[in-house]
Design a protein around this motif. Structure first.
Motif, PDB file in Angstrom:
ATOM      1  N   TYR A  82      -5.574  -1.240  -9.712  1.00 20.67           N
ATOM      2  CA  TYR A  82      -5.334  -0.038 -10.551  1.00 20.67           C
ATOM      3  C   TYR A  82      -3.954  -0.014 -11.007  1.00 20.67           C
ATOM      4  O   TYR A  82      -2.995  -0.206 -10.111  1.00 20.67           O
ATOM      5  N   GLN A  83      -3.662   0.591 -11.919  1.00 21.28           N
ATOM      6  CA  GLN A  83      -2.328   0.941 -12.583  1.00 21.28           C
ATOM      7  C   GLN A  83      -1.842   2.325 -11.764  1.00 21.28           C
ATOM      8  O   GLN A  83      -2.630   3.358 -11.743  1.00 21.28           O
TER       9      GLN A  83
ATOM     10  N   ASP B 220      -4.347   1.253  -1.100  1.00 24.84           N
ATOM     11  CA  ASP B 220      -3.937  -0.043  -1.761  1.00 24.84           C
ATOM     12  C   ASP B 220      -4.541  -0.092  -3.193  1.00 24.84           C
ATOM     13  O   ASP B 220      -5.528  -0.475  -3.487  1.00 24.84           O
ATOM     14  N   ALA B 221      -3.521   0.270  -4.440  1.00 28.01           N
ATOM     15  CA  ALA B 221      -3.786   0.395  -5.831  1.00 28.01           C
ATOM     16  C   ALA B 221      -4.146  -1.229  -6.057  1.00 28.01           C
ATOM     17  O   ALA B 221      -4.981  -1.328  -7.092  1.00 28.01           O
ATOM     18  N   THR B 222      -3.556  -2.277  -5.475  1.00 33.61           N
ATOM     19  CA  THR B 222      -3.855  -3.467  -5.729  1.00 33.61           C
ATOM     20  C   THR B 222      -5.365  -4.052  -5.264  1.00 33.61           C
ATOM     21  O   THR B 222      -5.610  -5.238  -5.705  1.00 33.61           O
ATOM     22  N   ARG B 223      -6.043  -3.334  -4.523  1.00 28.86           N
ATOM     23  CA  ARG B 223      -7.340  -3.854  -4.028  1.00 28.86           C
ATOM     24  C   ARG B 223      -8.402  -2.952  -4.318  1.00 28.86           C
ATOM     25  O   ARG B 223      -9.082  -2.110  -3.398  1.00 28.86           O
TER      26      ARG B 223
ATOM     27  N   PRO C 131       0.978  -1.243  -0.034  1.00 26.30           N
ATOM     28  CA  PRO C 131      -0.092   0.043   0.030  1.00 26.30           C
ATOM     29  C   PRO C 131       0.883   1.311   0.174  1.00 26.30           C
ATOM     30  O   PRO C 131       2.142   1.401   0.470  1.00 26.30           O
ATOM     31  N   PHE C 132       0.290   2.363  -0.328  1.00 22.35           N
ATOM     32  CA  PHE C 132       0.888   3.682  -0.400  1.00 22.35           C
ATOM     33  C   PHE C 132       0.469   4.322   1.022  1.00 22.35           C
ATOM     34  O   PHE C 132      -0.685   4.400   1.293  1.00 22.35           O
TER      35      PHE C 132
ATOM     36  N   HIS D 151       2.158  13.197  -4.165  1.00 17.30           N
ATOM     37  CA  HIS D 151       0.892  12.668  -4.373  1.00 17.30           C
ATOM     38  C   HIS D 151       1.009  11.425  -5.113  1.00 17.30           C
ATOM     39  O   HIS D 151       2.217  10.664  -5.210  1.00 17.30           O
ATOM     40  N   LEU D 152       0.000  10.717  -5.193  1.00 13.19           N
ATOM     41  CA  LEU D 152      -0.109   9.477  -6.008  1.00 13.19           C
ATOM     42  C   LEU D 152      -1.314   9.468  -7.089  1.00 13.19           C
ATOM     43  O   LEU D 152      -2.484  10.002  -6.779  1.00 13.19           O
ATOM     44  N   TYR D 153      -1.033   9.010  -8.250  1.00 13.43           N
ATOM     45  CA  TYR D 153      -2.419   9.036  -9.253  1.00 13.43           C
ATOM     46  C   TYR D 153      -2.400   7.685  -9.852  1.00 13.43           C
ATOM     47  O   TYR D 153      -1.471   7.004 -10.327  1.00 13.43           O
TER      48      TYR D 153
END
Length: 290
Positions: free
Chosen positions: A91-92, A39-42, A26-27, A100-102
């Protein structure tokens, strides 16, 4: 009562901003004592929003019962369960740095949209800023509205927002107390699921465990939400399990390749377990001031 400036002094004096990531991990976005974990993977969910050791989001292990997610509205277009490309699939990561995170979802073949999520911190305001985007990836024009769903535990807490009591529908499902133009709901327990809708005024707040969580978003006219939906929604799951704090943006016509954006500003401040409604409302008002 502490005003906004005083409440955020400690955060601003000791603030540092960072986004950390490891492959598959997670980020974590930090601002002072407040932490948001994504968590981009979830499904790109916000898994945690906490002040020191005070967690505000549900940590349930059951599906559709934890963290904060994002769907398209109206729900009648997909019914149930949630669209996996938006709610569960990975998510990619498009961009990330220390500020930041996109991330971006896959395209749903069923609905023809892709979802973007941008996370950052506004240090001057003490806000975690979450900007969602919906892009029409189809070859035809489509109407859609943004919808954020944030799950909190059903403990000893209060949910409140500015609205007229008569705007709550369906009527009679939940007990709201009206004070100074604000509706208050003290968490309770029943054997049935309940959900109410309201024409809010651009914010939704939750008080529990001595903490105040406030979410700020665009104030809509009563005609702007998607059909059968509303600017503010509260869903209470049966038993004493979890509650969803929900908000929606305007129902928008998107041409092919067009994209809408919608921003929710998250705040988390300590107010004390004995804070009275008047004190909580004063704190909200101080944060909302320009």
């Amino acid at each position: 009562m502490k005003n906004k400036r005083y409440l955020l002094t400690t955060l601003l004096l000791s603030a540092f901003l960072s986004v950390t990531a490891d492959d598959g991990q997670p980020f974590v976005l930090n601002h002072g004592d407040v932490t948001m974990t994504i968590d981009a993977t979830r499904g790109g969910k916000i898994l945690s929003f906490r002040y020191q050791d005070h967690e505000m989001l549900s940590q349930s292990r059951w599906p559709e019962s934890f963290g904060s997610t994002f769907w398209t509205s109206p729900q009648k277009e997909w019914n149930w369960p949630p669209v996996p490309e938006y709610d569960k699939n990975a998510y990619q990561v498009v961009e990330q740095d220390q500020h930041h995170l996109y991330i971006r979802s896959q395209v749903s073949d069923r609905l023809g949209f892709s979802i973007g999520k941008h996370f950052s911190v506004d240090a001057s305001d003490g806000a975690f800023v979450v900007t969602y985007s919906i892009k029409n990836e189809s070859q035809s024009q489509r109407k859609v509205a943004p919808w954020e769903i944030t799950r909190v535990t059903n403990g000893q807490g209060q949910i409140f927002f500015q609205a007229v009591a008569d705007s709550i529908w369906p009527a009679g499902l939940m007990s709201f107390e009206a004070r100074q133009g604000t509706l208050w709901y003290s968490t309770d327990e029943t054997p049935a699921n309940r959900k109410v809708n309201a024409d809010g005024r651009g914010w939704l707040a939750y008080h529990a465990d001595g903490m105040l969580m406030l979410k700020r978003f665009q104030d809509l006219e009563a005609s702007e939400p998607a059909p059968g939906e509303a600017e503010v929604q509260v869903y209470v799951n049966r038993g004493k399990t979890y509650i969803e704090l929900e908000s929606q943006g305007a129902y928008t016509l998107l041409q092919p390749a067009a994209e809408l954006t919608w921003t929710v500003r998250w705040y988390l401040v300590p107010v004390g377990e004995t804070a009275q409604p008047s004190q909580l409302l004063q704190t909200v008002q101080s944060i909302l001031k320009p």
